[in-house]
Design an enzyme around this catalytic site. Structure first.
Site, mmCIF file in Angstrom:
data_model
loop_
_atom_site.group_PDB
_atom_site.id
_atom_site.type_symbol
_atom_site.label_atom_id
_atom_site.label_comp_id
_atom_site.label_asym_id
_atom_site.label_seq_id
_atom_site.Cartn_x
_atom_site.Cartn_y
_atom_site.Cartn_z
ATOM 1 N N GLY A 215 -7.392 -10.144 2.126
ATOM 2 C CA GLY A 215 -7.060 -8.996 2.977
ATOM 3 C C GLY A 215 -7.028 -9.341 4.453
ATOM 4 N NE ARG A 216 -12.182 -6.339 7.383
ATOM 5 C CZ ARG A 216 -12.875 -5.963 6.304
ATOM 6 N NH1 ARG A 216 -12.977 -6.778 5.263
ATOM 7 N NH2 ARG A 216 -13.452 -4.780 6.256
ATOM 8 C CG HIS B 49 -11.325 -0.442 0.134
ATOM 9 N ND1 HIS B 49 -10.517 0.214 -0.748
ATOM 10 C CD2 HIS B 49 -10.694 -0.341 1.337
ATOM 11 C CE1 HIS B 49 -9.457 0.703 -0.104
ATOM 12 N NE2 HIS B 49 -9.545 0.368 1.154
ATOM 13 C CB SER C 176 -14.539 -7.675 -1.317
ATOM 14 O OG SER C 176 -13.788 -6.480 -1.542
ATOM 15 N NE ARG D 64 -13.012 2.814 5.719
ATOM 16 C CZ ARG D 64 -11.794 2.600 5.229
ATOM 17 N NH1 ARG D 64 -10.757 2.510 6.046
ATOM 18 N NH2 ARG D 64 -11.612 2.468 3.932
ATOM 19 C CE LYS E 83 -7.665 -3.432 -3.481
ATOM 20 N NZ LYS E 83 -8.149 -2.519 -2.458
ATOM 21 C CD GLN F 242 -3.107 1.091 -2.654
ATOM 22 O OE1 GLN F 242 -2.513 0.953 -1.589
ATOM 23 N NE2 GLN F 242 -3.851 2.156 -2.931
ATOM 24 C CB SER G 221 -0.881 0.004 1.255
ATOM 25 O OG SER G 221 -1.487 1.266 1.435
ATOM 26 C CE1 TYR H 105 -6.386 3.829 -1.303
ATOM 27 C CE2 TYR H 105 -4.796 3.709 0.478
ATOM 28 C CZ TYR H 105 -5.979 3.314 -0.089
ATOM 29 O OH TYR H 105 -6.765 2.402 0.565
ATOM 30 N NE ARG I 153 -12.736 -12.964 5.899
ATOM 31 C CZ ARG I 153 -12.522 -11.953 5.062
ATOM 32 N NH1 ARG I 153 -11.898 -12.148 3.905
ATOM 33 N NH2 ARG I 153 -12.919 -10.733 5.363
ATOM 34 C CB THR J 233 -6.838 1.826 -4.500
ATOM 35 O OG1 THR J 233 -6.087 0.612 -4.396
ATOM 36 C CG2 THR J 233 -8.137 1.678 -3.717
HETATM 37 C C1 FNR Z 1 -7.567 -2.346 3.314
HETATM 38 N N1 FNR Z 1 -7.680 -2.174 1.943
HETATM 39 C C2 FNR Z 1 -6.803 -1.329 1.296
HETATM 40 N N2 FNR Z 1 -6.833 -1.222 -0.059
HETATM 41 C C3 FNR Z 1 -5.942 -0.456 -0.710
HETATM 42 O O1 FNR Z 1 -5.983 -0.395 -1.938
HETATM 43 N N3 FNR Z 1 -4.985 0.242 -0.016
HETATM 44 C C4 FNR Z 1 -4.894 0.197 1.344
HETATM 45 O O2 FNR Z 1 -4.034 0.822 1.947
HETATM 46 C C5 FNR Z 1 -5.847 -0.599 2.032
HETATM 47 N N4 FNR Z 1 -5.812 -0.678 3.390
HETATM 48 C C6 FNR Z 1 -6.620 -1.583 4.040
HETATM 49 C C7 FNR Z 1 -6.474 -1.770 5.406
HETATM 50 C C8 FNR Z 1 -7.248 -2.730 6.067
HETATM 51 C C9 FNR Z 1 -7.052 -2.942 7.527
HETATM 52 C C10 FNR Z 1 -8.181 -3.510 5.337
HETATM 53 C C11 FNR Z 1 -9.012 -4.579 6.016
HETATM 54 C C12 FNR Z 1 -8.341 -3.305 3.989
HETATM 55 C C13 FNR Z 1 -8.601 -3.014 1.161
HETATM 56 C C14 FNR Z 1 -7.925 -4.327 0.786
HETATM 57 O O3 FNR Z 1 -6.906 -4.123 -0.156
HETATM 58 C C15 FNR Z 1 -8.928 -5.322 0.165
HETATM 59 O O4 FNR Z 1 -9.643 -4.725 -0.877
HETATM 60 C C16 FNR Z 1 -9.904 -5.883 1.195
HETATM 61 O O5 FNR Z 1 -9.282 -6.098 2.434
HETATM 62 C C17 FNR Z 1 -10.484 -7.205 0.690
HETATM 63 O O6 FNR Z 1 -11.477 -7.679 1.519
HETATM 64 P P1 FNR Z 1 -11.223 -8.775 2.684
HETATM 65 O O7 FNR Z 1 -10.353 -9.874 2.114
HETATM 66 O O8 FNR Z 1 -10.578 -8.040 3.818
HETATM 67 O O9 FNR Z 1 -12.609 -9.203 2.990
#
Ligand code: FNR
Length: 380
Positions: free
Chosen positions: A331-332, A277, A309, A179, A253, A142, A120, A144, A312, A170
């Site tokens: 991600g998570r 996201h 997204s 949030r 993205k 990635q 990121s 921003y 799991r 992104t």
């Molecule tokens: C993200 N995501 C994200 N995306 C991105 O392009 N740049 C970023 O810095 C971040 N930071 C970020 C932090 C945290 C804590 C989370 C949970 C997510 C989004 C990430 O790349 C991705 O799209 C999602 O996390 C996918 O969904 P799941 O797998 O978490 O359900």
């Protein structure tokens, strides 16, 4: 299979669930409420994060029999590179909030398995330092896209010089969403503790804050970062500027609509990530898996379609690939692995996901991603 069931998974950490859907509960116990909220939280009522998971339940795999699945190959080709499995690590910002080793630990765990990690822009570690930790491991960057073009150009040039092979832009986060968990956690002082070193180390950013970031100008630097973070004025026309500055593949993205995917192709992009996201941006948005087949249908023959997204389990990966994704980002789950056990924790999560994918694929009568298609699934 022998490795999994006779030798066990290895690297099993105390309190570390093999069922990746239980990771969230385990991580809650080791993280502060703020840090946990940062990862687990989503936009608004958090219903889109729920929709993301529920969408997988509307598709069911139909297993096939007697097809000699003794030799399996999980690998896929993406932008001319062979990936050992159709799984990448999604870009996640400020990972030092979760573990002192932050993005370096993630990069090492991914590299050990040959998986591609996407770094990121909001990294708590400078992109050059993460590249060093990744060694020869494959890595993407990635972006921003900040308000200043000069800063954008600097970030992109640094990433290219440090050997990042593809650029993921992104587009769904030109401003952070509503949030509640982040707002309750008072985000900014929280970030102060770890810093956003990838920006802080940038020469153009440093010029904006009058020199290297020290304790004296740290708050000003954080505010400058917040001010620069997203660019809501971007349009499709801006992509030409970026295309000129990055010679490798560019992936957009956050795509959810087939027309946006078509515009990406027309703008000379190489791929899209169908993503909402992780439900963190538009509360009430369509489940990412529901957007996937429509986008794949529109551009699958012209662009590399990736998905994230809600992934799991191995069966989730199978469903996403069957619905048109070349590979998925997770991600998570790995963020929780990082919180629970640093590099070993991330590695454990990734190995578990790949082992689950391998076994589930075989039991469905399939030998690899190439076998997957619409007839793998039925709509429940
Ligand atoms: C993200 N995501 C994200 N995306 C991105 O392009 N740049 C970023 O810095 C971040 N930071 C970020 C932090 C945290 C804590 C989370 C949970 C997510 C989004 C990430 O790349 C991705 O799209 C999602 O996390 C996918 O969904 P799941 O797998 O978490 O359900």
């Amino acid at each position: 299979q022998n490795e999994i069931y006779l030798a066990g998974l290895g690297d099993v950490l105390p309190g570390f669930p093999t069922d990746l859907t239980k990771l969230e509960d385990a991580a809650r116990d080791v993280l502060s409420a703020r840090a946990f909220g940062y990862v687990a939280g989503s936009a608004g009522s958090e219903r889109t994060a729920r929709f993301n998971r529920e969408a997988f339940d509307r598709w069911r795999i139909v297993p096939r029999l007697l097809r000699d699945v003794s030799v399996r190959d999980l690998s896929v080709e993406v932008f001319g590179q062979r990936m050992p499995a159709p799984v990448l690590l999604a870009p996640l910002g400020v990972q030092s909030i979760l573990h002192a080793d932050g993005e370096r630990a993630t990069a090492r765990a991914a590299a050990a398995l040959g998986l591609t990690s996407v770094l990121s822009t909001a990294s708590s570690t400078a992109l050059e330092d993460v590249a060093e930790a990744a060694g020869t491991g494959p890595r993407w960057y990635q972006l921003y896209w900040p308000k200043s073009r000069e800063l954008a150009a600097s970030l992109v040039a640094r990433a290219e010089a440090a050997g990042y092979q593809a650029l993921v832009v992104t587009l769904d986060t030109f401003t952070l969403a509503w949030r509640p968990r982040d707002l309750d956690g008072a985000y900014l002082p929280f970030l102060r503790a770890v810093g956003v070193q990838n920006y802080f180390s940038d020469p153009v950013f440093q010029a904006m804050v009058g020199g290297p970031v020290t304790d004296a100008n740290r708050d000003a630097a954080l505010l400058t970062w917040v001010g620069q973070f997203g660019n809501p004025a971007l349009t499709w026309d801006d992509l030409a500027w970026l295309r000129e500055r990055w010679s490798g593949p560019i992936v957009l993205k956050g795509v959810q609509h087939p027309d946006d995917a078509r515009r990406a192709a027309a703008a000379g992009m190489d791929g899209v990530v169908v993503s909402n996201h992780g439900g963190r941006q538009v509360d009430g948005a369509v489940a990412s898996l529901d957007a996937l087949p429509v986008v794949a249908e529109a551009v699958g023959d012209r662009l590399t379609v990736l998905f994230d997204s809600g992934i799991r389990t191995g069966s989730d990966v199978i469903k996403a690939l069957a619905l048109g994704a070349r590979a998925v980002l997770v991600g998570r789950p790995f963020a929780y692995g990082l919180a629970l056990g640093g590099e070993a924790g991330v590695r454990h999560v990734l190995r578990s996901l790949l082992a689950d994918l391998d076994l589930t694929l075989a039991l469905a009568g399939l030998t690899g991603p190439g076998d997957l298609g619409p007839d793998t699934l039925v709509r429940a």
